[in-house]
Motif scaffolding. Structure first.
Motif, mmCIF file in Angstrom:
data_model
loop_
_atom_site.group_PDB
_atom_site.id
_atom_site.type_symbol
_atom_site.label_atom_id
_atom_site.label_comp_id
_atom_site.label_asym_id
_atom_site.label_seq_id
_atom_site.Cartn_x
_atom_site.Cartn_y
_atom_site.Cartn_z
ATOM 1 N N THR A 641 0.863 -1.178 0.000
ATOM 2 C CA THR A 641 0.000 0.000 0.000
ATOM 3 C C THR A 641 0.897 1.224 0.000
ATOM 4 O OG1 THR A 641 -1.774 -1.125 1.187
ATOM 5 C CG2 THR A 641 -1.765 1.277 1.248
ATOM 6 N N LEU A 642 0.762 2.071 -1.020
ATOM 7 C CA LEU A 642 1.591 3.254 -1.165
ATOM 8 C C LEU A 642 0.755 4.493 -0.872
ATOM 9 C CD1 LEU A 642 3.507 2.416 -4.489
ATOM 10 C CD2 LEU A 642 4.151 1.856 -2.137
ATOM 11 N N HIS A 643 1.269 5.356 0.010
ATOM 12 C CA HIS A 643 0.621 6.629 0.335
ATOM 13 C C HIS A 643 1.288 7.717 -0.497
ATOM 14 C CE1 HIS A 643 -1.178 4.416 3.590
ATOM 15 N NE2 HIS A 643 0.002 4.177 4.147
ATOM 16 N N LEU A 644 0.460 8.452 -1.264
ATOM 17 C CA LEU A 644 0.968 9.420 -2.239
ATOM 18 C C LEU A 644 0.641 10.850 -1.827
ATOM 19 C CD1 LEU A 644 -0.118 7.648 -5.558
ATOM 20 C CD2 LEU A 644 1.986 7.331 -4.262
ATOM 21 N N VAL A 645 1.484 11.777 -2.291
ATOM 22 C CA VAL A 645 1.241 13.208 -2.157
ATOM 23 C C VAL A 645 1.563 13.851 -3.501
ATOM 24 C CG1 VAL A 645 1.650 13.339 0.330
ATOM 25 C CG2 VAL A 645 3.570 13.557 -1.246
ATOM 26 N N ASP A 646 1.214 15.131 -3.614
ATOM 27 C CA ASP A 646 1.481 15.927 -4.821
ATOM 28 C C ASP A 646 0.738 15.392 -6.044
ATOM 29 O OD1 ASP A 646 3.233 17.350 -3.229
ATOM 30 O OD2 ASP A 646 4.992 16.213 -3.857
ATOM 31 N N ILE A 647 -0.466 14.832 -5.840
ATOM 32 C CA ILE A 647 -1.297 14.353 -6.947
ATOM 33 C C ILE A 647 -2.745 14.365 -6.499
ATOM 34 C CG2 ILE A 647 -1.149 11.907 -6.352
ATOM 35 C CD1 ILE A 647 -1.072 11.304 -9.360
ATOM 36 N N GLU A 648 -3.643 14.634 -7.441
ATOM 37 C CA GLU A 648 -5.071 14.652 -7.151
ATOM 38 C C GLU A 648 -5.685 13.277 -7.423
ATOM 39 O OE1 GLU A 648 -6.576 17.117 -5.755
ATOM 40 O OE2 GLU A 648 -4.835 18.460 -5.841
ATOM 41 N N ALA A 649 -6.803 13.000 -6.732
ATOM 42 C CA ALA A 649 -7.437 11.683 -6.844
ATOM 43 C C ALA A 649 -8.014 11.428 -8.228
ATOM 44 C CB ALA A 649 -8.539 11.552 -5.795
ATOM 45 N N GLN A 650 -8.407 12.498 -8.945
ATOM 46 C CA GLN A 650 -9.015 12.277 -10.262
ATOM 47 C C GLN A 650 -8.028 11.775 -11.293
ATOM 48 O OE1 GLN A 650 -9.047 15.208 -8.660
ATOM 49 N NE2 GLN A 650 -8.458 16.916 -9.981
ATOM 50 N N HIS A 651 -6.746 11.811 -10.977
ATOM 51 C CA HIS A 651 -5.730 11.319 -11.902
ATOM 52 C C HIS A 651 -5.369 9.862 -11.638
ATOM 53 C CE1 HIS A 651 -5.349 15.362 -13.322
ATOM 54 N NE2 HIS A 651 -4.858 15.820 -12.177
ATOM 55 N N LEU A 652 -6.083 9.212 -10.718
ATOM 56 C CA LEU A 652 -5.798 7.816 -10.375
ATOM 57 C C LEU A 652 -7.060 6.990 -10.500
ATOM 58 C CD1 LEU A 652 -3.550 8.314 -7.223
ATOM 59 C CD2 LEU A 652 -2.818 7.208 -9.321
ATOM 60 N N ARG A 653 -6.934 5.777 -11.043
ATOM 61 C CA ARG A 653 -8.054 4.847 -11.135
ATOM 62 C C ARG A 653 -7.496 3.438 -11.264
ATOM 63 N NH1 ARG A 653 -10.305 6.014 -17.295
ATOM 64 N NH2 ARG A 653 -8.345 5.562 -18.377
ATOM 65 N N SER A 654 -8.370 2.460 -11.036
ATOM 66 C CA SER A 654 -7.938 1.066 -11.131
ATOM 67 C C SER A 654 -7.504 0.743 -12.558
ATOM 68 C CB SER A 654 -9.080 0.135 -10.713
ATOM 69 O OG SER A 654 -9.429 0.345 -9.370
ATOM 70 N N GLY A 655 -6.359 0.052 -12.674
ATOM 71 C CA GLY A 655 -5.819 -0.290 -13.976
ATOM 72 C C GLY A 655 -4.692 0.608 -14.422
ATOM 73 N N ASP A 656 -4.540 1.793 -13.774
ATOM 74 C CA ASP A 656 -3.408 2.659 -14.114
ATOM 75 C C ASP A 656 -2.102 2.012 -13.661
ATOM 76 O OD1 ASP A 656 -5.248 4.372 -15.091
ATOM 77 O OD2 ASP A 656 -5.013 5.918 -13.558
ATOM 78 N N VAL A 657 -1.006 2.448 -14.248
ATOM 79 C CA VAL A 657 0.307 1.895 -13.942
ATOM 80 C C VAL A 657 1.164 2.993 -13.313
ATOM 81 C CG1 VAL A 657 2.393 0.851 -14.883
ATOM 82 C CG2 VAL A 657 0.159 0.193 -15.783
ATOM 83 N N VAL A 658 1.678 2.718 -12.112
ATOM 84 C CA VAL A 658 2.634 3.606 -11.454
ATOM 85 C C VAL A 658 4.020 3.123 -11.853
ATOM 86 C CG1 VAL A 658 3.504 4.431 -9.247
ATOM 87 C CG2 VAL A 658 1.045 4.042 -9.554
#
Length: 763
Positions: A641-658
């Motif tokens: 489980t990765l906790h992120l900062v400096d990004i908005e939630a609308q730019h993340l969704r299931s299936g995206d690749v970090v």
């Protein structure tokens, strides 16, 4: 041609069958008479008790009309025989007669009888009139009134009369004028005082009165005076004076009409330069004026902001910005290589199988027996489930935490849980068994190292026709090669823990697994019961009906520990980071945005800057958790489980690749894949599944078919039949992050039609 429709009736249609029942005497059938004989004494007894006299015929009529309802019949007869309250005729009190009524009565008594005029004068003696000349009075019918225009001599009547006169005068022929228009006979009718050849006396004119002037209309009310307009703000004019060149073009000739014109500059002494292009252009002047206006407005707004800040005495100070997370610069591959021998083995397994075969209950029993869940929690779940009438679902609620899942009793999304033994750290991925949630099952299976196939010993046939067969195909398609078959619910067979039932179920499942491609060494079959707990984490007792199980088969937990160890290559750890997002959620107050997923390659540590594709946004790793414990770094094959900062939630969704910001994954819309056809393939629309990523697309080209060794059999086939291997080209509707080696699953119309790997990508 016949226009009327001929309608013929059968004799059976003209007469209903029910009329024969009422052909007996009295109009009642034998059944009706029996009902009369039974119910009439009951009604009469109630009416006698109420004191209502009725006849037998009246009782029968009431029962007949109320369809043998005794209560309604009694109520009807009581109401019809007993006057209702409030409707009795009350004697009206005699009011004293008024004087007007008394006078009217007297006038009526003294009024003369109505007689005709002839009867009235019949006996009247005529004085001095001989009897032979007496006449007889005969009543005459009065003449009806003549129909006239409304209003009598109204203006309409006069106008009509004048029109008639004018029409008659126009119709008569014109007569010659005569000196004396009066006829000789008509002269005799003139009055004596009228003299001929004498001018008539002037007519007296009517008295004239002063004409009254019409009064001027009342002046309309004065409207309220509008308030004075506020002075508008004088904005600076952006229009500049014309340049010398413009004035030269627009000025007239010096000599006009023979006289010399004197311009303003001749009077003021301010002439323009000899070169008209020396001054700035009008566009430059306007742009400079706009820049000066913007500068002044910005300075004014800054000054107003400072004044507002000074007025906020009680305002709370702004929260300090979070300090930037810095990376420790750890050499993660070296640290992992050093701790490799000290670390406990880890594995993730996905639980698959048909719906209602007991997957969630079996995993709840495993967590309870291993100590990951306390008995107190199970008792609480059991109490809540009993209130909903689902007491047997208490263990399943350990995995099914959603309200919808608990209400429906069906797993919807991937449920994730952790537990540990002395040798291995396990991650459970409970996949849904319903056919509507197969995409979620694909996502869960793509994150696992091995699979646990749960089979109901009492419903094997329904599972084979349902999702058991498809789940086996999908598990093999996403790359799972080790599989444990848990033959569940053996405690409810007939007889309980029947060895013959277990062997028949095992043979059927092993046959299907071999056809799919699973090797015999990588498959194990374990008998168990998730509801009672036999052979899940503990072996059954020697005196029970399941005593034969402990002698021939290990427990489910022991078999999982046997299949769990797997090795992670150092080369995979050193590759660029690749993590597919399985879930996006809020980790807590201190961690407003968190993601979970499996790292397929590379490593990551706190403070690293990562890129999220396909949005292209960057983020910073604030924290890392593996198995619920905080870590400084994590590597491939972990599910952190990765906790992120400096990004908005609308730019993340299931299936995206970090991925790594230095080497991000490419976003493509067309790939070439080598697949195994499970059904006939044509250039058609399909749904493309890559782990948790689901994107619509289509098969644009059938490139070639291949044999088992990979050699080309036929290029550009028109169709690929089920069971063949083929190279196809996929066109994606949207750009998605993909690279060589990614496993893809193709589905169409709710069924899986092909599965394979990405061979090449094209932008």
């Amino acid at each position: 041609m016949q226009r009327n429709k001929n309608i013929e009736y059968d004799e059976d249609e003209l007469y209903s069958d029910g009329e024969e029942e009422y052909g007996e005497e009295g109009g009642y059938s034998q059944e009706d008479k029996d009902n009369f004989a039974t119910l009439t004494p009951v009604v009469r007894a109630e009416l006698d008790e109420a004191g209502v006299p009725v006849t037998t015929q009246q009782i029968e009529e009431a029962l007949w009309h109320y369809y043998w309802d005794v209560g309604k019949s009694v109520a009807y007869l009581k109401n019809s025989r007993t006057p209702r309250e409030g409707q009795k005729e009350a004697k009206k009190e005699e009011k004293p007669k008024s004087k007007f009524d008394q006078a009217a009565e007297k006038a009526v008594g003294t009024r003369c009888p109505t007689v005709t005029a002839a009867d009235w004068f019949k006996d009247t003696p005529w004085t001095n009139v001989p009897s032979d000349i007496l006449g007889q009075l005969v009543p005459v019918t009065p003449e009806p009134p003549r129909i006239k225009l409304l209003g009598g001599s109204s203006k309409l009547a006069k106008l009509a009369e004048e029109r008639r006169k004018k029409a008659a005068a126009a119709a008569q022929p014109a007569q010659a004028p005569t000196t004396d228009s009066t006829h000789s006979l008509d002269r005799l009718t003139k009055p004596k005082d009228v003299k001929e050849n004498v001018a008539p006396a002037p007519k007296t004119e009517p008295k004239k009165y002063a004409i009254r002037r019409k009064r001027s209309p009342t002046p309309p009310p004065k409207e309220p005076t509008p308030p004075p307009e506020e002075p508008k703000e004088q904005l600076p004019s952006l229009r500049s004076s014309p340049s010398a060149f413009g004035r030269t073009l627009s000025s007239s000739s010096a000599q006009a009409n023979g006289t010399r014109q004197m311009a303003l500059h001749d009077l003021l002494g301010s002439g323009y330069t000899s070169n008209p292009f020396d001054g700035p252009s009008p566009d430059d002047t306007v742009m400079r004026a706009q820049d000066r206006k913007k500068t002044k407005a910005q300075q004014a707004s800054n000054g107003l902001a400072k004044k507002t800040e000074a007025l906020k005495i009680d305002a709370t100070p702004a929260a300090p910005s979070q300090p930037k997370v810095r990376s420790k610069g750890l050499d993660v591959p070296s640290l992992w290589n050093e701790e490799k021998s000290k670390r406990k083995a880890s594995a993730a397994f996905v639980v698959i199988g048909h719906v209602d075969h007991g997957k969630s209950t079996l995993m709840g029993r495993l967590l309870l027996d291993t100590g990951a869940v306390s008995q107190r929690d199970i008792d609480k779940y059991k109490k809540q489930a009993t209130e909903l009438g689902k007491a047997s679902f208490a263990l399943a609620w350990v995995m099914d935490t959603g309200a919808e899942e608990r209400e429906r009793g069906v797993t919807v999304d991937i449920a994730q849980h952790y537990f540990s033994t002395e040798r291995v750290d396990f991650t459970i991925l409970d996949a849904p068994g319903h056919r509507d949630f197969v995409p979620n099952m694909i996502g869960g299976a793509s994150m696992a190292d091995l699979a646990v196939l749960v089979v109901d010993a009492n419903q094997l046939e329904s599972g084979m026709k349902g999702q058991t067969r498809e789940h086996i195909l999908l598990a093999h398609a996403v790359g799972l090669r080790k599989l444990v078959v848990a033959v569940n619910k053996l405690d409810s067979t007939t007889p309980a823990w029947s060895k013959d039932v277990f062997q028949s179920v095992s043979a059927e499942v092993l046959k299907l697994l071999a056809q799919t491609g699973f090797k015999e060494d990588n498959v194990a079959v374990v008998p168990c019961s998730g509801l009672s707990g036999e052979n899940v984490a503990k072996q059954p007792g020697g005196n029970s009906a399941a005593s034969w199980v402990s002698k021939e088969h290990p427990t489910l937990l022991q078999q999982l520990e046997k299949f769990a160890p797997h090795s992670t290559s150092i080369d995979v750890v050193k590759k660029p980071l690749r993590l597919q997002v399985a879930d996006v959620f809020r980790g807590g107050i201190t961690n407003p945005l968190s993601i979970a997923g499996r790292i397929t390659a590379g490593h990551v540590q706190i403070g690293d800057s990562v890129t999220v594709q396909p949005s292209g946004e960057t983020a910073t790793i604030k924290g890392v958790e593996v198995g619920g414990d905080g870590k400084d770094w994590t590597i491939a094959d972990d599910i952190p489980t990765l906790h992120l900062v400096d990004i908005e939630a609308q730019h993340l969704r299931s299936g995206d690749v970090v991925c790594s910001s230095q080497k991000p994954i490419k976003v493509v819309k067309s790939v070439t894949a080598k697949v195994q056809a499970l059904d006939s393939l044509l250039p058609q629309r399909v749904d493309i599944h890559v782990g948790r990523l689901h994107v619509p697309g289509g098969i644009s080209h059938l490139v070639a078919t291949e044999d088992a060794k990979g050699e080309t059999l036929k290029k550009k086939p028109r169709i690929v039949k089920a069971g063949q291997k083929a190279v196809i080209r996929l066109a994606l509707d949207d750009g998605v992050p993909l690279e060589d080696g990614d496993r893809v699953v193709l589905r169409a119309d709710g069924s899986t039609i092909a599965a394979g790997r990405v061979e090449a990508i094209s932008m």
